[in-house]
Design an enzyme around this catalytic site. Structure first.
Site, PDB file in Angstrom:
ATOM      1  N   ASP A 220       0.860  -1.273   0.172  1.00 17.30           N
ATOM      2  CA  ASP A 220       0.059   0.072   0.057  1.00 17.30           C
ATOM      3  C   ASP A 220       0.888   1.433  -0.078  1.00 17.30           C
ATOM      4  OD1 ASP A 220      -2.048  -1.605   0.179  1.00 17.30           O
ATOM      5  OD2 ASP A 220      -2.735  -1.258   2.273  1.00 17.30           O
ATOM      6  N   ASP A 385     -13.652  -3.903  -1.564  1.00 12.42           N
ATOM      7  CA  ASP A 385     -13.334  -3.739  -0.053  1.00 12.42           C
ATOM      8  C   ASP A 385     -14.432  -3.914   0.881  1.00 12.42           C
ATOM      9  OD1 ASP A 385     -10.665  -2.634  -0.452  1.00 12.42           O
ATOM     10  OD2 ASP A 385     -11.128  -1.129  -1.652  1.00 12.42           O
TER      11      ASP A 385
HETATM   12  O1  1PR Z   1     -10.693   2.925  -5.126  1.00  9.92           O
HETATM   13  O2  1PR Z   1      -9.861   2.436  -7.394  1.00  9.92           O
HETATM   14  O3  1PR Z   1      -8.659   4.372  -6.132  1.00  9.92           O
HETATM   15  O4  1PR Z   1      -8.420   1.998  -5.329  1.00  9.92           O
HETATM   16  C1  1PR Z   1      -7.985   2.401  -3.968  1.00  9.92           C
HETATM   17  C2  1PR Z   1      -7.327   0.914  -3.634  1.00  9.92           C
HETATM   18  O5  1PR Z   1      -6.583   1.267  -2.559  1.00  9.92           O
HETATM   19  C3  1PR Z   1      -8.304  -0.223  -3.335  1.00  9.92           C
HETATM   20  O6  1PR Z   1      -7.837  -1.514  -3.867  1.00  9.92           O
HETATM   21  C4  1PR Z   1      -8.266  -0.281  -1.890  1.00  9.92           C
HETATM   22  O7  1PR Z   1      -8.301  -1.738  -1.410  1.00  9.92           O
HETATM   23  C5  1PR Z   1      -7.014   0.099  -1.427  1.00  9.92           C
HETATM   24  N1  1PR Z   1      -6.826   1.289  -0.145  1.00  9.92           N
HETATM   25  C6  1PR Z   1      -7.455   2.412  -0.040  1.00  9.92           C
HETATM   26  N2  1PR Z   1      -7.110   2.672   1.446  1.00  9.92           N
HETATM   27  C7  1PR Z   1      -6.553   1.816   1.733  1.00  9.92           C
HETATM   28  C8  1PR Z   1      -6.147   1.786   3.432  1.00  9.92           C
HETATM   29  O8  1PR Z   1      -5.486   0.789   3.912  1.00  9.92           O
HETATM   30  N3  1PR Z   1      -6.397   2.895   4.027  1.00  9.92           N
HETATM   31  N4  1PR Z   1      -5.974  -0.352   1.210  1.00  9.92           N
HETATM   32  C9  1PR Z   1      -6.463   0.925   0.980  1.00  9.92           C
HETATM   33  C10 1PR Z   1      -6.343  -1.538   1.274  1.00  9.92           C
HETATM   34  C11 1PR Z   1      -5.759  -3.720   1.439  1.00  9.92           C
HETATM   35  C12 1PR Z   1      -4.855  -4.522   1.072  1.00  9.92           C
HETATM   36  C13 1PR Z   1      -3.999  -4.904   2.181  1.00  9.92           C
HETATM   37  C14 1PR Z   1      -4.388  -6.320   2.487  1.00  9.92           C
HETATM   38  C15 1PR Z   1      -3.638  -7.413   3.382  1.00  9.92           C
HETATM   39  N5  1PR Z   1      -5.331  -2.366   1.640  1.00  9.92           N
HETATM   40  O9  1PR Z   1      -3.842  -3.992   0.020  1.00  9.92           O
HETATM   41  O10 1PR Z   1      -2.637  -5.086   1.818  1.00  9.92           O
HETATM   42  O11 1PR Z   1      -5.725  -6.202   3.499  1.00  9.92           O
HETATM   43  O12 1PR Z   1      -3.237  -6.824   4.492  1.00  9.92           O
HETATM   44  P1  1PR Z   1      -2.709  -7.778   5.539  1.00  9.92           P
HETATM   45  O13 1PR Z   1      -1.967  -8.864   5.014  1.00  9.92           O
HETATM   46  O14 1PR Z   1      -1.632  -6.860   6.400  1.00  9.92           O
HETATM   47  O15 1PR Z   1      -3.692  -8.057   6.570  1.00  9.92           O
HETATM   48  P2  1PR Z   1      -9.432   3.002  -5.905  1.00  9.92           P
END
Ligand code: 1PR
Length: 539
Positions: A220, A385
């Site tokens: 991320d 999500d």
């Molecule tokens: O909506 O097309 O602009 O895409 C935004 C992207 O960014 C989406 O794929 C969304 O999941 C991701 N995102 C947005 N905000 C966050 C955040 O963390 N604040 N991250 C975010 C999502 C989820 C995974 C994470 C897994 C594994 N993160 O990327 O890596 O949950 O984590 P773990 O193994 O530590 O449990 P758009």
């Protein structure tokens, strides 16, 4: 011109059309018959064939009325008198065929004729169409290797005289693929070699499933308070340090970590620009630079997500999602991942077509459709999500509304935690990094995204993100059962057994994790070794 490598990506019709537009179609035919070396990759292999039925499917995507159009005739270069068709949907396999698979050399283990390929290695494939293998001279006299996927055996490379081509991507197959490229570059003779299959069709057709489960490392990425792009990781999407004066959690530089995970054996790497929804992604040059630099050093597929949507530059210049995706593909991405925009597109489709999925059809203008048309559906990942919406079990039992069939009852779920036994829940979709709830369920989103043209679904779980409690198997199984395209499980991995659990418990093709790798708790190879011991096939 000394040598041509044609690393075709995207769709067959687009490749042919673009060759024709640029006046290169006939010169390429002349080149091929001149005896000079040619190495075709993926679409660069398929265009050698007489026809591809992808032409028909693509025109159906643009205009559903054309779905019954006759099969095209002679739309490829016609060097190989055989046809490219879509994988069938039998045998419980997902289409596209996406991931690492092995090859069978048709010429009996003669290493000098292997073209740098070996049966104990695996190669990265990503395609929905294939040349089926047959003992018909028209195809067997070209076939260098075959590969099994589900119940089908297809041609994974061809080789005859000056022409060599692979259905897999050597440039994305790590060291195994680099060996194939090196071997071809140093080969001097281009004449006089034709495969002579010594193995019978029956032998080549013997089940030899070499399809591997994938482990994906996810980064991320966002700007910290100083404006530098950093890899971060939160719990339930909150990426700020608990002591807020320390700002966004900084786990390292994206390019360095991408390279590290590649060297540690990641099968794929995913970079998510998690704050791109706030600004114009095309103005986000640092992110494009990260992709460019990472692609120079990493020879496995790269997925880039965040902000893939129609947008406007600060000066008001409109940018289509296709332009944004195109910029990432040119920088070195292999797939783009679409989050918020996919939710909106599916909601719009439901508004226009009604709630019954049988009637769902896109209008052709969503980001998913535009990018699938331009680059092939295998290049489009939809990232979901979802968040659990809890209800008390009695109330949920009498619920007759929209998500009735998607309700999970803790009491009957073998995966529920002790604290979840008395409740029930369904999974609601969110946008903008989990900040906004939308009136759409995960099943609706997954099905809708597949209909619009997505090639893969990435299922996150806001509830499990960063928790280390393991993947949400109820969620992952629900999504896996609702689509035919590959599914990547994400969120919650806390140890190596969690990966084996999700592969065995849901049948997903890939599992993604972030925190466990960033914190160095378990190395990627240790996860793979653990899964191998559990009987799973890994690279
Ligand atoms: O909506 O097309 O602009 O895409 C935004 C992207 O960014 C989406 O794929 C969304 O999941 C991701 N995102 C947005 N905000 C966050 C955040 O963390 N604040 N991250 C975010 C999502 C989820 C995974 C994470 C897994 C594994 N993160 O990327 O890596 O949950 O984590 P773990 O193994 O530590 O449990 P758009």
């Amino acid at each position: 011109m000394q040598r041509i490598i044609f690393p075709g990506v995207g769709s067959f019709p687009q490749a042919v059309e673009s060759l024709k537009k640029k006046g290169l179609f006939e010169p390429l035919k002349d080149y091929l018959s001149s005896g000079r070396p040619y190495f075709g990759i993926c679409i660069g292999m398929q265009i050698l064939f007489r026809d591809s039925l992808e032409v028909r499917e693509l025109s159906a995507l643009i205009n559903p009325e054309d779905a019954v159009a006759d099969a095209p005739n002679g739309n490829g270069l016609g060097i190989i008198d055989w046809e490219i068709r879509k994988f069938n949907s039998s045998g419980n396999k997902s289409v596209p065929h996406m991931g690492w698979n092995s090859v069978t050399l048709v010429d009996e283990n003669d290493v000098s004729k292997s073209a740098g390929m070996a049966e104990d290695r695996s190669y990265y494939f990503v395609h929905s169409y294939r040349a089926s293998f047959d003992d018909d001279e028209r195809i067997s006299s070209w076939t260098h290797t075959t590969t099994q996927y589900g119940d089908e055996v297809f041609v994974s490379s061809i080789r005859r005289d000056n022409i060599f081509a692979t259905q897999f991507h050597p440039e994305k197959s790590g060291e195994s693929g680099l060996d194939v490229l090196r071997d071809w570059l140093k080969s001097t003779s281009t004449k006089g070699w034709t495969p002579s299959p010594k193995k019978s069709l029956a032998v080549l057709r013997q089940p030899k499933d070499g399809f591997r489960k994938r482990i994906i490392a996810c980064l991320d990425v966002r700007s910290n308070d100083q404006g530098d792009l950093v890899v971060t990781k939160g719990d339930q999407y909150d990426v700020r340090e608990k002591d807020d004066s320390r700002g966004v959690r900084n786990l390292g530089k994206p390019v360095i970590l991408t390279e590290r995970y590649y060297l540690q054996g990641a099968d794929e790497i995913c970079l998510l620009n998690i704050t791109s929804f706030r600004n114009s992604p095309l103005q986000d040059q640092p992110m494009l630079e990260v992709v460019r630099e990472a692609a120079k050093q990493v020879y496995v597929p790269l997925t880039i997500g965040g902000g893939i949507k129609d947008s406007c530059d600060p000066d008001g210049t409109p940018r289509s999602a296709l332009e944004v995706a195109g910029a990432y593909f040119r920088a070195g991405a292999d797939k783009v991942s679409i989050g918020s925009e996919a939710v909106i597109a599916v909601e719009n489709m439901i508004t226009a077509c009604g709630p019954d999925p049988k009637h769902w059809v896109g209008k052709g203008n969503s980001a998913i459709e535009q990018i699938a048309r331009g680059y092939g559906r295998q290049a489009v990942v939809v990232s979901i999500d979802p968040k659990r919406v809890y209800r008390c079990a009695e109330e949920a039992a009498s619920y007759q509304g929209h998500y009735k069939g998607e309700m999970i009852f803790g009491e009957s779920s073998p995966f529920a935690l002790e604290t979840e036994k008395a409740v029930a829940w369904w999974y609601q979709c969110t946008i903008s990094g989990g900040r906004t709830l939308r009136p759409l369920s995960v099943v609706e989103l997954a099905r809708g995204a597949e209909i619009l043209g997505a090639g893969e679904i990435l299922v996150n779980s806001i509830d499990r993100d960063g928790s280390g409690l393991g993947f949400d198997l109820d969620l992952i199984r629900l999504v896996k059962a609702s689509v035919q395209i590959p599914v990547v499980a994400s969120s919650g991995a806390g140890n190596a057994q969690h990966f084996a659990d999700v592969f065995e418990g849901s049948g997903v093709e890939a599992a993604l994790a972030a925190g466990i790798f960033h914190r160095g708790e378990v190395e990627i190879m240790a996860v793979k070794d653990h899964c191998k011991k559990a009987g799973l096939l890994m690279r």
